[in-house]
Design an enzyme around this catalytic site. Structure first.
Site, short mmCIF file in Angstrom:
data_model
loop_
_atom_site.label_atom_id
_atom_site.label_comp_id
_atom_site.label_asym_id
_atom_site.label_seq_id
_atom_site.Cartn_x
_atom_site.Cartn_y
_atom_site.Cartn_z
N ARG A 82 -5.59 0.46 8.50
CA ARG A 82 -4.17 0.08 8.43
C ARG A 82 -3.47 0.54 9.70
NH1 ARG A 82 -3.76 2.48 2.32
NH2 ARG A 82 -4.65 0.69 1.24
N GLY A 127 0.04 13.90 -3.45
CA GLY A 127 -1.42 13.76 -3.54
C GLY A 127 -1.73 12.57 -4.43
N LYS A 166 1.91 2.21 -5.05
CA LYS A 166 2.48 1.67 -6.29
C LYS A 166 1.57 1.93 -7.49
CE LYS A 166 2.36 -2.38 -4.32
NZ LYS A 166 2.00 -2.02 -2.94
N GLY A 167 0.24 1.74 -7.26
CA GLY A 167 -0.71 1.90 -8.36
C GLY A 167 -0.63 3.28 -8.97
N LYS A 168 -0.61 4.30 -8.13
CA LYS A 168 -0.53 5.67 -8.63
C LYS A 168 0.76 5.87 -9.44
CE LYS A 168 0.93 10.22 -7.74
NZ LYS A 168 0.92 11.51 -7.12
N GLN A 210 1.84 -6.09 -3.26
CA GLN A 210 2.30 -6.23 -1.86
C GLN A 210 3.60 -5.44 -1.69
OE1 GLN A 210 1.13 -9.55 -3.43
NE2 GLN A 210 -0.75 -8.57 -2.80
N VAL A 229 -8.84 -3.35 -0.31
CA VAL A 229 -9.50 -4.62 -0.61
C VAL A 229 -10.45 -5.00 0.51
CG1 VAL A 229 -9.09 -7.10 -0.92
CG2 VAL A 229 -7.63 -5.46 -2.08
N ALA A 286 -4.16 -7.84 -3.85
CA ALA A 286 -3.65 -6.49 -4.09
C ALA A 286 -4.81 -5.52 -4.27
CB ALA A 286 -2.77 -6.48 -5.34
N GLY A 287 -4.58 -4.28 -3.88
CA GLY A 287 -5.57 -3.22 -4.13
C GLY A 287 -4.78 -1.97 -4.48
N HIS A 288 -4.72 -1.64 -5.76
CA HIS A 288 -3.93 -0.49 -6.22
C HIS A 288 -4.90 0.60 -6.66
CE1 HIS A 288 -0.53 -3.56 -7.28
NE2 HIS A 288 -0.78 -3.48 -5.99
N ARG A 326 2.88 -28.95 -6.48
CA ARG A 326 2.81 -29.52 -7.85
C ARG A 326 1.49 -30.24 -8.14
NH1 ARG A 326 8.43 -32.28 -6.90
NH2 ARG A 326 7.31 -32.54 -4.95
N ASP A 351 0.81 -1.22 0.00
CA ASP A 351 0.00 0.00 0.00
C ASP A 351 0.84 1.27 0.00
OD1 ASP A 351 -2.27 -1.61 0.10
OD2 ASP A 351 -2.25 -1.66 2.29
N SER A 365 5.65 12.15 -4.05
CA SER A 365 4.23 12.26 -4.37
C SER A 365 3.54 13.08 -3.29
CB SER A 365 3.63 10.85 -4.46
OG SER A 365 2.24 10.91 -4.56
P1 GDP Z 1 -0.78 0.42 -3.55
O1 GDP Z 1 -1.41 -0.85 -3.11
O2 GDP Z 1 0.70 0.44 -3.28
O3 GDP Z 1 -1.09 0.78 -4.97
O4 GDP Z 1 -1.39 1.57 -2.64
P2 GDP Z 1 -2.95 1.74 -2.26
O5 GDP Z 1 -3.67 2.19 -3.47
O6 GDP Z 1 -3.46 0.54 -1.56
O7 GDP Z 1 -2.86 2.88 -1.14
C1 GDP Z 1 -2.33 4.12 -1.42
C2 GDP Z 1 -3.42 5.17 -1.22
O8 GDP Z 1 -2.84 6.45 -1.10
C3 GDP Z 1 -4.39 5.28 -2.38
O9 GDP Z 1 -5.67 5.59 -1.90
C4 GDP Z 1 -3.84 6.43 -3.21
O10 GDP Z 1 -4.85 7.13 -3.94
C5 GDP Z 1 -3.30 7.33 -2.13
N1 GDP Z 1 -2.12 8.11 -2.51
C6 GDP Z 1 -1.08 7.75 -3.32
N2 GDP Z 1 -0.14 8.71 -3.32
C7 GDP Z 1 -0.58 9.69 -2.49
C8 GDP Z 1 -0.02 10.93 -2.04
O11 GDP Z 1 1.08 11.31 -2.38
N3 GDP Z 1 -0.77 11.66 -1.13
C9 GDP Z 1 -1.98 11.25 -0.71
N4 GDP Z 1 -2.63 12.01 0.16
N5 GDP Z 1 -2.54 10.09 -1.11
C10 GDP Z 1 -1.84 9.32 -1.98
P1 IMO Z 2 -1.01 -4.14 -2.23
O1 IMO Z 2 -0.55 -4.70 -3.57
C1 IMO Z 2 -1.00 -4.60 2.11
C2 IMO Z 2 -1.15 -8.68 3.66
C3 IMO Z 2 -2.39 -9.13 4.39
C4 IMO Z 2 -1.78 -10.12 5.38
C5 IMO Z 2 -0.68 -10.78 4.55
C6 IMO Z 2 -1.06 -12.11 3.93
O2 IMO Z 2 -2.28 -3.39 -2.31
O3 IMO Z 2 0.12 -3.39 -1.60
P2 IMO Z 2 -2.65 -12.77 1.89
O4 IMO Z 2 -4.12 -12.55 1.69
O5 IMO Z 2 -1.78 -12.16 0.84
O6 IMO Z 2 -2.27 -14.20 2.13
O7 IMO Z 2 -2.32 -12.00 3.29
O8 IMO Z 2 -0.36 -9.85 3.52
N1 IMO Z 2 -1.38 -8.14 2.30
C7 IMO Z 2 -1.29 -6.85 1.99
N2 IMO Z 2 -1.07 -5.77 2.77
N3 IMO Z 2 -1.14 -4.45 0.78
C8 IMO Z 2 -1.34 -5.52 -0.03
O9 IMO Z 2 -1.35 -5.45 -1.37
C9 IMO Z 2 -1.46 -6.79 0.58
N4 IMO Z 2 -1.69 -8.04 0.12
C10 IMO Z 2 -1.62 -8.85 1.18
O10 IMO Z 2 -3.01 -8.05 5.05
O11 IMO Z 2 -1.16 -9.43 6.44
MG MG Z 3 -2.92 -1.52 -1.84
#
Ligand code: GDP
Ligand code: IMO
Ligand code: MG
Length: 434
Positions: free
Chosen positions: A305, A415, A16-18, A224, A300, A39-41, A143, A13, A413
């Site tokens: 957090r 925002g 990365k997605g941004k 992750q 997700v 994952a949730g980007h 396997r 989190d 970053s």
């Molecule tokens: P990812 O899993 O690594 O892609 O990250 P997530 O999307 O789960 O969480 C990052 C959150 O922070 C998202 O809601 C983004 O829109 C937000 N975000 C990313 N960069 C910035 C930033 O520089 N400032 C703020 N305020 N929010 C951001």
């Molecule tokens: P993104 O790509 C943050 C965490 C779960 C748990 C552990 C194992 O959005 O950064 P799993 O379901 O993968 O077996 O859970 O990993 N976890 C994440 N935490 N961001 C994620 O993805 C995650 N994907 C899994 O919360 O602690």
């Molecule tokens: Mg995420």
């Protein structure tokens, strides 16, 4: 022009997605190499919000190819749901997405196995996303997994599926679990879903290697983060895949010799979802203040957090594991209101300084972080897009992180939107992006 990997340097989190969405305009293909719909980007484009789970964030750039590599575990229902949501929002997925014929197929029974192991008395609960990710990877390593190519061959699939599910239900019975589970109906559903997926399936390793030979550029998108990597993370509080840079090669079939750079994404602080050690976790009210300002709730699962302070020893560790060329520091704006900001500069345990990341959770739980407090800048950095605009104390904060980690901060970053980003002139990152 280099192919690069962009991945998380903390516990996920990081934003990365941004960052992948923003930089993907310089690349031809964006490839995911591990994980699944855990994952949730989150990506904002103007007022539109997209949450990518299985599909690489590059899909949001018209004309770019997105690849789901062999290293992923694929829940077809989750994939089709994501495709439908994106297409309803005007994104062309079906013509731009390629799915590896070697990715592993995830079934509802994997979720059942996960519920059993997470809920079993006496077992350490990892706090997973409950998506069945771990059990699907278990089948892969044992396997006995079913791959996308198997799913597309109806006869082979039926035989493999029936045998795999017989095993799952035998295990469930052993544990006295009485799960109502219609294995045949699930098999039929998978056969129907296979037909929708079929046109997108190919040998993505060959696709990527041919594209690279033709001079096209590939961006590898991690899911992750390194501290959730199955080998290098805080085991057993990790995910079940290789989230670090090495996973990009095994998870796509592209050789290390074809990869020119690795970029780590880190928050200006740090968060973690689920259980496990977290040396710099902040108590309230500061932890709550970060959570509120950073909207730190899982994309997700919606879980709050856990929030804490930037951990330089952890970043030095993940920089070594991944060989970071540059760091992108996200969410600087979240720290705008703090009077002072602690940064962890070292670990101590039993009165001694630690020079290595402890391999065992029991040791990591007892680590005492050593902090230095930096003065806050107490003014808004939200949306700033030039380095010179940043307040002097924010620049000092970034310079401190850079010095303590030993890797340049190539981008900042400020925002969630594309425009709210700084790429530093003359940085290694700028050169890698080309
Ligand atoms: P990812 O899993 O690594 O892609 O990250 P997530 O999307 O789960 O969480 C990052 C959150 O922070 C998202 O809601 C983004 O829109 C937000 N975000 C990313 N960069 C910035 C930033 O520089 N400032 C703020 N305020 N929010 C951001
Ligand atoms: P993104 O790509 C943050 C965490 C779960 C748990 C552990 C194992 O959005 O950064 P799993 O379901 O993968 O077996 O859970 O990993 N976890 C994440 N935490 N961001 C994620 O993805 C995650 N994907 C899994 O919360 O602690
Ligand atoms: Mg995420």
């Amino acid at each position: 022009m280099a192919n690069i990997i962009i991945l998380g340097s903390q516990w996920g989190d990081e934003g990365k997605g941004k960052i992948v969405d923003l930089f993907s305009d310089r690349f031809d293909i964006v490839a995911r190499y591990q994980g699944g719909h855990n994952a949730g980007h989150t990506v904002f484009i103007g007022l539109k919000k997209f949450i990518l789970k299985l599909i690489p964030s590059g899909i949001l750039r018209p004309g770019k190819k997105a690849v789901i590599g062999n290293g992923l575990v694929l829940d077809p229902a989750a994939l089709l749901d994501e495709i439908d949501t994106l297409e309803a929002a005007g994104v062309d997925v079906t013509h731009n997405l390629a799915i590896s014929n070697r990715a592993h197929v995830l079934f509802p029974q994997h979720r059942m196995m996960e519920r059993m192991s997470e809920g079993r008395p006496g077992r350490i609960s990892i706090g997973t996303t409950s998506r069945g990710i771990g059990p699907c990877y278990e089948d892969k390593i044992a396997r006995r997994g079913i791959r996308v190519a198997d799913l597309l061959d109806r006869d082979a699939f039926r035989a493999q599926y029936d045998s795999l599910m017989e095993e799952k239900h035998a295990i469930a019975r052993t544990f006295g679990i009485d799960e109502e589970d219609d294995a045949h109906a699930i098999r039929d559903q998978y056969e129907t879903m296979a037909e929708r997926i079929r046109p997108m399936v190919c040998d993505t390793a060959m696709l990527l290697n041919s594209a690279i030979r033709e001079g096209k550029r590939v961006l590898f998108e991690g899911a992750q983060g390194t501290m959730l990597d199955i080998d290098h993370g805080t085991y057993p509080f990790v995910t079940s895949s290789s989230a670090s840079a090495g996973g990009a090669c095994t998870g796509t079939g592209v050789a290390p010799t074809r990869i020119g750079g690795v970029v780590g994404v880190s928050k200006a602080y740090i968060t973690r979802v689920g259980g496990g050690p977290f040396p710099t976790e902040a108590g309230d009210p500061e932890g709550e203040q970060i959570r509120r300002r950073g909207s730190e709730f899982g994309a997700v699962t919606g879980r709050p957090r856990r929030c804490g302070w930037f951990d330089a020893p952890l970043l030095r560790y993940t920089a070594a594991i991944n060989g970071f060329d540059s760091l992108v520091v996200t969410k600087l704006d979240v720290l705008d209101e703090f009077d002072s900001i602690p940064v962890c500069v070292g670990y101590r345990a039993g009165g001694k300084e630690l020079t290595e990341m402890p391999p065992r959770v029991a040791c990591m739980e007892n680590v005492e972080p050593v902090y230095e407090r930096l003065p806050g800048w107490k003014t808004s950095t939200f949306g700033m897009s030039s380095y010179d605009e940043l307040p002097a104390r924010a620049k000092d904060y970034l310079a401190f992180l850079e010095a303590r980690v030993g890797v340049e901060v190539g981008s900042v970053s400020t925002g969630p939107e594309r425009t709210q980003t700084i790429v530093r002139a003359g940085s290694r990152l700028e050169a890698l992006l080309g």
